[in-house]
Design a protein around this motif. Structure first.
Motif, PDB file in Angstrom:
ATOM      1  N   GLY A 150       5.071  15.498  -1.510  1.00 23.27           N
ATOM      2  CA  GLY A 150       3.979  14.582  -1.826  1.00 23.27           C
ATOM      3  C   GLY A 150       4.452  13.109  -1.485  1.00 23.27           C
ATOM      4  N   ARG A 151       5.747  12.549  -1.644  1.00 20.61           N
ATOM      5  CA  ARG A 151       5.833  11.530  -1.213  1.00 20.61           C
ATOM      6  C   ARG A 151       5.648  11.094   0.429  1.00 20.61           C
ATOM      7  N   TRP A 152       6.033  12.076   1.124  1.00 24.01           N
ATOM      8  CA  TRP A 152       5.923  12.140   2.594  1.00 24.01           C
ATOM      9  C   TRP A 152       4.481  11.702   2.870  1.00 24.01           C
ATOM     10  N   ARG A 153       3.476  13.020   2.236  1.00 23.61           N
ATOM     11  CA  ARG A 153       2.151  12.577   2.547  1.00 23.61           C
ATOM     12  C   ARG A 153       1.596  11.395   2.218  1.00 23.61           C
ATOM     13  N   ALA A 154       1.809  10.966   1.093  1.00 20.89           N
ATOM     14  CA  ALA A 154       1.363   9.710   0.528  1.00 20.89           C
ATOM     15  C   ALA A 154       1.728   8.411   1.398  1.00 20.89           C
ATOM     16  N   ALA A 186       0.780  -1.278   0.065  1.00 18.65           N
ATOM     17  CA  ALA A 186      -0.048   0.001   0.075  1.00 18.65           C
ATOM     18  C   ALA A 186       0.924   1.288   0.029  1.00 18.65           C
ATOM     19  N   VAL A 187       1.839   1.122   0.816  1.00 15.41           N
ATOM     20  CA  VAL A 187       2.863   2.444   0.774  1.00 15.41           C
ATOM     21  C   VAL A 187       3.573   2.558  -0.481  1.00 15.41           C
ATOM     22  N   ASP A 188       4.017   1.586  -1.077  1.00 15.82           N
ATOM     23  CA  ASP A 188       5.035   1.711  -2.177  1.00 15.82           C
ATOM     24  C   ASP A 188       3.926   2.213  -3.473  1.00 15.82           C
ATOM     25  N   GLU A 189       2.743   1.822  -3.498  1.00 11.94           N
ATOM     26  CA  GLU A 189       1.827   1.934  -4.418  1.00 11.94           C
ATOM     27  C   GLU A 189       1.525   3.759  -4.273  1.00 11.94           C
ATOM     28  N   ALA A 190       1.226   4.085  -3.018  1.00 10.06           N
ATOM     29  CA  ALA A 190       1.016   5.489  -3.078  1.00 10.06           C
ATOM     30  C   ALA A 190       2.281   6.315  -3.083  1.00 10.06           C
ATOM     31  N   VAL A 191       3.499   5.871  -2.702  1.00  3.07           N
ATOM     32  CA  VAL A 191       4.478   6.771  -3.263  1.00  3.07           C
ATOM     33  C   VAL A 191       5.048   6.698  -4.590  1.00  3.07           C
ATOM     34  N   ALA A 192       4.925   5.795  -4.911  1.00  4.93           N
ATOM     35  CA  ALA A 192       5.255   5.468  -6.728  1.00  4.93           C
ATOM     36  C   ALA A 192       4.194   6.308  -7.492  1.00  4.93           C
ATOM     37  N   ALA A 193       3.146   6.964  -6.808  1.00  2.87           N
ATOM     38  CA  ALA A 193       2.119   7.744  -7.690  1.00  2.87           C
ATOM     39  C   ALA A 193       2.670   9.220  -7.774  1.00  2.87           C
ATOM     40  N   ARG A 194       3.731   9.609  -6.959  1.00  2.00           N
ATOM     41  CA  ARG A 194       4.005  10.624  -6.605  1.00  2.00           C
ATOM     42  C   ARG A 194       5.654  10.556  -7.863  1.00  2.00           C
ATOM     43  N   ARG A 195       5.943  11.943  -8.412  1.00  2.00           N
ATOM     44  CA  ARG A 195       7.288  12.232  -8.967  1.00  2.00           C
ATOM     45  C   ARG A 195       8.183  12.052  -7.925  1.00  2.00           C
ATOM     46  N   PRO A 196       9.666  11.388  -8.094  1.00  2.00           N
ATOM     47  CA  PRO A 196      10.638  11.085  -7.167  1.00  2.00           C
ATOM     48  C   PRO A 196      10.995  12.709  -6.658  1.00  2.00           C
ATOM     49  N   SER A 197      10.893  13.678  -7.385  1.00  2.00           N
ATOM     50  CA  SER A 197      11.420  15.038  -6.835  1.00  2.00           C
ATOM     51  C   SER A 197      10.487  15.598  -6.086  1.00  2.00           C
ATOM     52  N   ASP A 198       8.988  15.098  -6.062  1.00  2.00           N
ATOM     53  CA  ASP A 198       8.067  15.630  -4.988  1.00  2.00           C
ATOM     54  C   ASP A 198       8.036  15.047  -3.499  1.00  2.00           C
ATOM     55  N   HIS A 199       9.034  15.556  -2.815  1.00  2.00           N
ATOM     56  CA  HIS A 199       9.300  15.053  -1.546  1.00  2.00           C
ATOM     57  C   HIS A 199       8.251  15.330  -0.490  1.00  2.00           C
ATOM     58  N   LEU A 203      10.554  19.240   8.625  1.00  2.00           N
ATOM     59  CA  LEU A 203      11.697  18.560   7.734  1.00  2.00           C
ATOM     60  C   LEU A 203      12.117  19.471   6.617  1.00  2.00           C
ATOM     61  N   GLY A 204      11.525  20.503   6.576  1.00  2.00           N
ATOM     62  CA  GLY A 204      11.787  21.756   5.605  1.00  2.00           C
ATOM     63  C   GLY A 204      11.104  21.426   4.438  1.00  2.00           C
ATOM     64  N   LEU A 205      10.217  20.733   4.255  1.00  2.00           N
ATOM     65  CA  LEU A 205       9.279  20.478   2.988  1.00  2.00           C
ATOM     66  C   LEU A 205       8.314  21.363   2.730  1.00  2.00           C
ATOM     67  N   ARG A 206       8.342  22.083   1.908  1.00  2.00           N
ATOM     68  CA  ARG A 206       7.237  22.974   1.377  1.00  2.00           C
ATOM     69  C   ARG A 206       6.689  22.878  -0.097  1.00  2.00           C
ATOM     70  N   ARG A 207       5.669  23.476  -0.189  1.00  2.00           N
ATOM     71  CA  ARG A 207       5.052  23.411  -1.600  1.00  2.00           C
ATOM     72  C   ARG A 207       5.782  24.024  -2.650  1.00  2.00           C
TER      73      ARG A 207
END
Length: 235
Positions: A94-98, A79-92, A231-235
């Motif tokens: 989005g990956r954390w939220r996913a 479930a986690v892998d599928e959610a994270v894979a739906a985000r671009r690798p550079s979208d840090h 963590l320093g993540l911003r939109r």
């Protein structure tokens, strides 16, 4: 081209179906009596089988418990892998939220499996090495994210306290988990994020925030975004 896979024999199909039935029955037991009271005899009665027949598939109660644990870890990891894979690798962000929301969504949908893997240890049961790789899939995804943040030059919102030599030794397995070196300070930040994520999910599922939080969806989203900001993540 890969060679065609040989068709499974009727015996293999029957064995797979019965293994699935045993695991499904045992998983139902988790919700009814909890993992400590999991009984091979009860599974056998539920399936109208002799206990000795069940033991041919799972040689002990602990082996059955291990299969349930591995299955739960892998289900969550998928479930986690599928959610994270739906985000671009550079979208840090989005990956954390996913990652975070996938953990909570899975836990809410599978509370008994979550309790089995992240709740109180089962008395008398010692998890074998088979559970390590499935059990570290989510933390591995988080460590990979932290490594990617470091590679991208993303700094936490507030300065990190320097990790002592003893502190680095204490988290040695985490530091060894990444292909690229991860700073001890960022590793500690990642572990804080991991503890916050699973701590909030556990508090919610085990009823410790009842009447303290009126809207779990809103509160959890706020917590996830606060960790992201830390963590320093911003939109």
């Amino acid at each position: 081209m890969a060679p065609p896979t040989a068709p499974r024999t009727a015996r293999a199909v029957a064995r797979a179906e019965l293994t699935r039935a045993i695991l499904d029955s045992a998983r139902t037991q988790l919700g009814e009596v909890g993992p400590a009271a999991l009984s091979v005899r009860a599974v056998a009665r539920d399936l109208d089988m002799a206990s000795s027949a069940v033991y041919r598939y799972f040689p002990s109660r602990d082996a059955l418990l291990t299969a349930l644990i591995v299955e739960a870890y892998d289900d969550l990891g998928d479930a986690v892998d599928e959610a994270v894979a739906a985000r671009r690798p550079s979208d840090h962000l989005g990956r954390w939220r996913a990652l975070a929301h996938a953990v909570r969504d899975w836990a809410v949908a599978h509370p008994h499996q979550y309790a089995l893997t992240y709740g109180s240890p089962v008395p008398g049961y010692a998890a074998p090495a088979d559970t390590v790789a499935p059990g570290t899939r989510v933390s591995g995804a988080l460590v990979q994210l932290m490594s990617d943040l470091q590679a991208a030059g993303i700094e936490p919102a507030a300065p990190s306290r320097r990790v002592s030599r003893a502190g680095r030794a204490a988290i040695g397995p985490v530091l060894a988990h990444t292909s690229a070196p991860l700073s001890p300070e960022l590793a500690v930040r990642g572990m804080q994020a991991w503890a916050t994520l699973f701590g909030h999910v556990s508090l919610e599922l085990f009823g410790h925030m009842h009447n303290g939080v009126l809207d779990y969806d809103v509160h959890f989203a706020q917590v996830v975004d606060q960790v992201a900001a830390d963590l320093g993540l911003r939109r």
